[in-house]
Design a protein around this motif. Structure first.
Motif, PDB file in Angstrom:
ATOM      1  N   MET A   1      12.907-119.294  -5.208  1.00 24.66           N
ATOM      2  CA  MET A   1      12.716-119.375  -6.640  1.00 24.66           C
ATOM      3  C   MET A   1      12.649-117.945  -7.195  1.00 24.66           C
ATOM      4  SD  MET A   1       9.749-121.388  -8.715  1.00 24.66           S
ATOM      5  CE  MET A   1       8.344-120.314  -8.642  1.00 24.66           C
ATOM      6  N   PRO A   2      13.535-117.617  -8.139  1.00 25.72           N
ATOM      7  CA  PRO A   2      13.536-116.260  -8.698  1.00 25.72           C
ATOM      8  C   PRO A   2      12.302-115.991  -9.556  1.00 25.72           C
ATOM      9  CG  PRO A   2      15.311-117.606  -9.653  1.00 25.72           C
ATOM     10  CD  PRO A   2      14.593-118.455  -8.651  1.00 25.72           C
ATOM     11  N   LEU A   3      11.893-114.740  -9.549  1.00 21.45           N
ATOM     12  CA  LEU A   3      10.757-114.329 -10.375  1.00 21.45           C
ATOM     13  C   LEU A   3      11.194-114.165 -11.824  1.00 21.45           C
ATOM     14  CD1 LEU A   3       9.209-111.521  -8.142  1.00 21.45           C
ATOM     15  CD2 LEU A   3       8.329-113.817  -8.465  1.00 21.45           C
ATOM     16  N   GLU A   4      10.335-114.526 -12.752  1.00 19.62           N
ATOM     17  CA  GLU A   4      10.611-114.288 -14.159  1.00 19.62           C
ATOM     18  C   GLU A   4      10.402-112.815 -14.464  1.00 19.62           C
ATOM     19  OE1 GLU A   4       8.674-116.953 -16.850  1.00 19.62           O
ATOM     20  OE2 GLU A   4       8.989-118.657 -15.529  1.00 19.62           O
ATOM     21  N   GLN A   5      10.943-112.379 -15.602  1.00 16.08           N
ATOM     22  CA  GLN A   5      10.869-110.961 -15.965  1.00 16.08           C
ATOM     23  C   GLN A   5       9.426-110.457 -15.978  1.00 16.08           C
ATOM     24  OE1 GLN A   5      13.109-109.653 -19.403  1.00 16.08           O
ATOM     25  NE2 GLN A   5      11.646-108.021 -19.778  1.00 16.08           N
ATOM     26  N   LYS A   6       8.512-111.234 -16.516  1.00 18.55           N
ATOM     27  CA  LYS A   6       7.101-110.826 -16.575  1.00 18.55           C
ATOM     28  C   LYS A   6       6.559-110.590 -15.167  1.00 18.55           C
ATOM     29  CE  LYS A   6       2.580-112.511 -17.936  1.00 18.55           C
ATOM     30  NZ  LYS A   6       1.796-113.655 -18.375  1.00 18.55           N
ATOM     31  N   ASP A   7       6.883-111.494 -14.253  1.00 16.87           N
ATOM     32  CA  ASP A   7       6.426-111.373 -12.865  1.00 16.87           C
ATOM     33  C   ASP A   7       7.047-110.156 -12.182  1.00 16.87           C
ATOM     34  OD1 ASP A   7       4.892-113.723 -13.072  1.00 16.87           O
ATOM     35  OD2 ASP A   7       6.650-114.950 -12.614  1.00 16.87           O
ATOM     36  N   GLN A   8       8.324-109.905 -12.470  1.00 11.73           N
ATOM     37  CA  GLN A   8       9.000-108.735 -11.910  1.00 11.73           C
ATOM     38  C   GLN A   8       8.340-107.450 -12.399  1.00 11.73           C
ATOM     39  OE1 GLN A   8      12.966-109.704 -13.294  1.00 11.73           O
ATOM     40  NE2 GLN A   8      13.628-110.097 -11.193  1.00 11.73           N
ATOM     41  N   MET A   9       8.028-107.404 -13.689  1.00 12.53           N
ATOM     42  CA  MET A   9       7.369-106.222 -14.260  1.00 12.53           C
ATOM     43  C   MET A   9       5.987-106.024 -13.630  1.00 12.53           C
ATOM     44  SD  MET A   9       9.144-104.541 -16.418  1.00 12.53           S
ATOM     45  CE  MET A   9      10.096-104.479 -17.899  1.00 12.53           C
ATOM     46  N   ASN A  10       5.261-107.113 -13.438  1.00 11.85           N
ATOM     47  CA  ASN A  10       3.933-107.009 -12.817  1.00 11.85           C
ATOM     48  C   ASN A  10       4.038-106.509 -11.374  1.00 11.85           C
ATOM     49  OD1 ASN A  10       2.402-107.762 -15.035  1.00 11.85           O
ATOM     50  ND2 ASN A  10       2.540-109.938 -14.553  1.00 11.85           N
ATOM     51  N   LEU A  11       5.009-106.998 -10.637  1.00 12.19           N
ATOM     52  CA  LEU A  11       5.204-106.551  -9.256  1.00 12.19           C
ATOM     53  C   LEU A  11       5.598-105.075  -9.234  1.00 12.19           C
ATOM     54  CD1 LEU A  11       5.280-107.118  -6.256  1.00 12.19           C
ATOM     55  CD2 LEU A  11       7.572-108.100  -6.554  1.00 12.19           C
ATOM     56  N   LEU A  12       6.467-104.680 -10.144  1.00  5.73           N
ATOM     57  CA  LEU A  12       6.873-103.285 -10.267  1.00  5.73           C
ATOM     58  C   LEU A  12       5.659-102.399 -10.529  1.00  5.73           C
ATOM     59  CD1 LEU A  12       9.605-101.645 -10.464  1.00  5.73           C
ATOM     60  CD2 LEU A  12       9.367-101.892 -12.925  1.00  5.73           C
ATOM     61  N   LYS A  13       4.822-102.805 -11.475  1.00  6.15           N
ATOM     62  CA  LYS A  13       3.614-102.041 -11.795  1.00  6.15           C
ATOM     63  C   LYS A  13       2.657-101.999 -10.601  1.00  6.15           C
ATOM     64  CE  LYS A  13       2.347-104.226 -15.479  1.00  6.15           C
ATOM     65  NZ  LYS A  13       1.637-104.673 -16.675  1.00  6.15           N
ATOM     66  N   ASP A  14       2.523-103.107  -9.889  1.00  9.64           N
ATOM     67  CA  ASP A  14       1.622-103.158  -8.720  1.00  9.64           C
ATOM     68  C   ASP A  14       2.044-102.153  -7.651  1.00  9.64           C
ATOM     69  OD1 ASP A  14       0.041-105.127  -9.839  1.00  9.64           O
ATOM     70  OD2 ASP A  14       0.895-106.769  -8.644  1.00  9.64           O
ATOM     71  N   ILE A  15       3.338-102.109  -7.355  1.00  8.53           N
ATOM     72  CA  ILE A  15       3.818-101.182  -6.325  1.00  8.53           C
ATOM     73  C   ILE A  15       3.623 -99.739  -6.780  1.00  8.53           C
ATOM     74  CG2 ILE A  15       5.838-100.367  -5.037  1.00  8.53           C
ATOM     75  CD1 ILE A  15       6.864-103.303  -5.140  1.00  8.53           C
ATOM     76  N   LEU A  16       3.972 -99.452  -8.031  1.00 12.31           N
ATOM     77  CA  LEU A  16       3.810 -98.085  -8.544  1.00 12.31           C
ATOM     78  C   LEU A  16       2.336 -97.686  -8.568  1.00 12.31           C
ATOM     79  CD1 LEU A  16       6.375 -98.158 -11.493  1.00 12.31           C
ATOM     80  CD2 LEU A  16       6.640 -97.009  -9.273  1.00 12.31           C
ATOM     81  N   THR A  17       1.473 -98.597  -8.957  1.00 13.04           N
ATOM     82  CA  THR A  17       0.035 -98.324  -8.986  1.00 13.04           C
ATOM     83  C   THR A  17      -0.485 -98.062  -7.576  1.00 13.04           C
ATOM     84  OG1 THR A  17      -0.259 -99.642 -10.990  1.00 13.04           O
ATOM     85  CG2 THR A  17      -2.224 -99.250  -9.657  1.00 13.04           C
TER      86      THR A  17
END
Length: 92
Positions: A1-17
């Motif tokens: 199941m693909p991630l929605e844009q909001k979920d992708q942004m949250n994952l991106l922020k989590d990794i960067l953080t």
């Protein structure tokens, strides 16, 4: 199941953080950043400013994937990491 844009942004922020907080990371995290950015960039409704940030993150992740000194690469981008998270927060 693909991630929605909001979920992708949250994952991106989590990794960067995590990179910012821990001053270390893994090649697989950099590869995940690349995949997330590629997926987000195809969205034509994405704000132009966010696309600029995503391009910077993509460059960061590519260099991280190809370096022998990943932790040093992450440490040298501490300021940008926090800035990118803040900018993503503004547009997501």
């Amino acid at each position: 199941m693909p991630l929605e844009q909001k979920d992708q942004m949250n994952l991106l922020k989590d990794i960067l953080t995590n990179h910012s907080t821990d001053c270390c990371g893994s090649v697989s995290e950099c590869e995940q950043l690349e995949r997330l950015v590629k997926s987000l960039m195809v969205n034509s409704e994405l704000d132009h400013n966010v696309k600029n940030v995503l391009e910077q993150i993509y460059s960061y992740s590519q260099h991280g994937t190809n370096t022998n000194e990943l932790d040093q690469h992450i440490e040298s981008h501490q300021e940008q990491l926090g800035q990118w998270v803040s900018e993503i927060d503004q547009f997501s």
